[in-house]
Design a protein around this motif. Structure first.
Motif, short mmCIF file in Angstrom:
data_model
loop_
_atom_site.label_atom_id
_atom_site.label_comp_id
_atom_site.label_asym_id
_atom_site.label_seq_id
_atom_site.Cartn_x
_atom_site.Cartn_y
_atom_site.Cartn_z
N ALA A 6 0.85 -1.19 0.00
CA ALA A 6 0.00 0.00 0.00
C ALA A 6 0.89 1.24 0.00
O ALA A 6 1.93 1.27 0.63
CB ALA A 6 -0.91 0.02 1.22
N THR A 10 -4.42 4.82 4.11
CA THR A 10 -4.70 4.62 5.52
C THR A 10 -5.36 3.25 5.66
O THR A 10 -6.36 2.98 4.99
CB THR A 10 -5.63 5.71 6.07
N LEU A 11 -4.78 2.41 6.50
CA LEU A 11 -5.30 1.06 6.69
C LEU A 11 -5.67 0.84 8.15
O LEU A 11 -4.94 1.28 9.04
CB LEU A 11 -4.25 0.02 6.29
N ARG A 12 -6.76 0.15 8.38
CA ARG A 12 -7.18 -0.20 9.74
C ARG A 12 -7.60 -1.66 9.75
O ARG A 12 -8.35 -2.10 8.88
CB ARG A 12 -8.35 0.67 10.19
N ASN A 13 -7.12 -2.39 10.75
CA ASN A 13 -7.48 -3.79 10.93
C ASN A 13 -7.23 -4.62 9.67
O ASN A 13 -8.09 -5.38 9.24
CB ASN A 13 -8.95 -3.91 11.37
N CYS A 14 -6.05 -4.46 9.09
CA CYS A 14 -5.69 -5.15 7.85
C CYS A 14 -4.49 -6.07 8.07
O CYS A 14 -3.76 -5.94 9.04
CB CYS A 14 -5.31 -4.15 6.76
N ARG A 15 -4.30 -6.93 7.11
CA ARG A 15 -3.10 -7.77 7.05
C ARG A 15 -2.39 -7.43 5.75
O ARG A 15 -2.97 -7.52 4.67
CB ARG A 15 -3.48 -9.24 7.07
N VAL A 16 -1.13 -6.99 5.89
CA VAL A 16 -0.30 -6.64 4.73
C VAL A 16 0.82 -7.68 4.70
O VAL A 16 1.71 -7.67 5.55
CB VAL A 16 0.26 -5.21 4.86
N ALA A 34 -1.06 3.04 9.31
CA ALA A 34 -1.68 1.74 9.62
C ALA A 34 -2.02 1.69 11.10
O ALA A 34 -1.21 2.04 11.95
CB ALA A 34 -0.74 0.60 9.26
N CYS A 37 -2.90 -3.22 12.48
CA CYS A 37 -2.64 -4.07 11.32
C CYS A 37 -1.53 -5.06 11.62
O CYS A 37 -0.72 -4.85 12.51
CB CYS A 37 -2.22 -3.21 10.12
N CYS A 60 0.30 -1.98 15.78
CA CYS A 60 0.53 -3.00 14.75
C CYS A 60 1.53 -4.05 15.20
O CYS A 60 2.37 -3.81 16.06
CB CYS A 60 1.06 -2.35 13.47
#
Length: 185
Positions: A6, A10-16, A34, A37, A60
């Motif tokens: 990414a 802006t990421l929330r509650n994600c898996r990268v 993030a 995450c 994170c």
């Protein structure tokens, strides 16, 4: 460009996970934010920030990332209330050249001696080694349940429990398990 996972996001509650970049860094994230995450097993082949570069991370888990330069877990930017474990880099296996607050930065590796966990950082209220001095830091083993197999929960006898700094944003916030970030007083 960087940020195989990414960029400018802006990421929330994600898996990268499992992203690779060969340019500019940030195998997982590049100039991103993030929150809560999991940033795992990303790679920056020729540059910095295997997990993230120039990003803001809050709450994170950053684990098992690799950078061909500095900051296997994260490079430049900031981490707050994060767990940064099992990352590798040339310098700053965990983090390099960034703000580190209320985080665990442990069990990372780097080719440059003395920078396995952090390089050119001034952690506060964090658990890392070697002891960086400063305010509220500890260097003791955080006592994860089984970090090698991805279980970053703390055992009941961990020196990190109740050792961090409560921030205003934590009131009412939850952790990655959906539990209240602040328990008790």
């Amino acid at each position: 460009m960087g940020g195989a996972g990414a960029m400018y996001a802006t990421l929330r509650n994600c898996r990268v996970a499992l992203n690779v970049t060969e340019m500019n860094g940030g195998g997982g994230l590049f100039f991103a934010t993030a929150e809560n995450c999991v940033i795992v097993s990303n790679r920056s082949v020729n540059y910095h920030g295997g997990g993230s570069a120039y990003s803001t991370l809050r709450g994170c888990v950053v684990a098992f990332n690799n950078a061909g330069g500095d900051g296997g877990g994260a490079f430049r930017g900031s981490v707050e209330s994060c767990t940064i474990v099992g990352n590798t880099a040339v310098r700053g296996g965990g983090v390099a050249e960034m703000s580190v607050i209320d985080s665990i930065v442990y069990f990372n590796t780097a080719a440059e001696q003395g920078t396995a966990n952090h390089a050119d950082c001034i952690p506060t209220y964090s658990c890392t080694t070697p002891d960086p001095g400063g305010t509220g830091n500890i260097a003791a083993d955080p006592k994860f349940v089984d970090w090698q197999n991805g279980d970053f929960h703390l055992r009941g006898n961990s020196p990190c429990i109740d050792a961090g700094l409560d921030q205003p944003w934590m009131t009412g916030a939850t952790d990655l398990d959906g539990e209240a970030r602040i328990l008790g007083s």
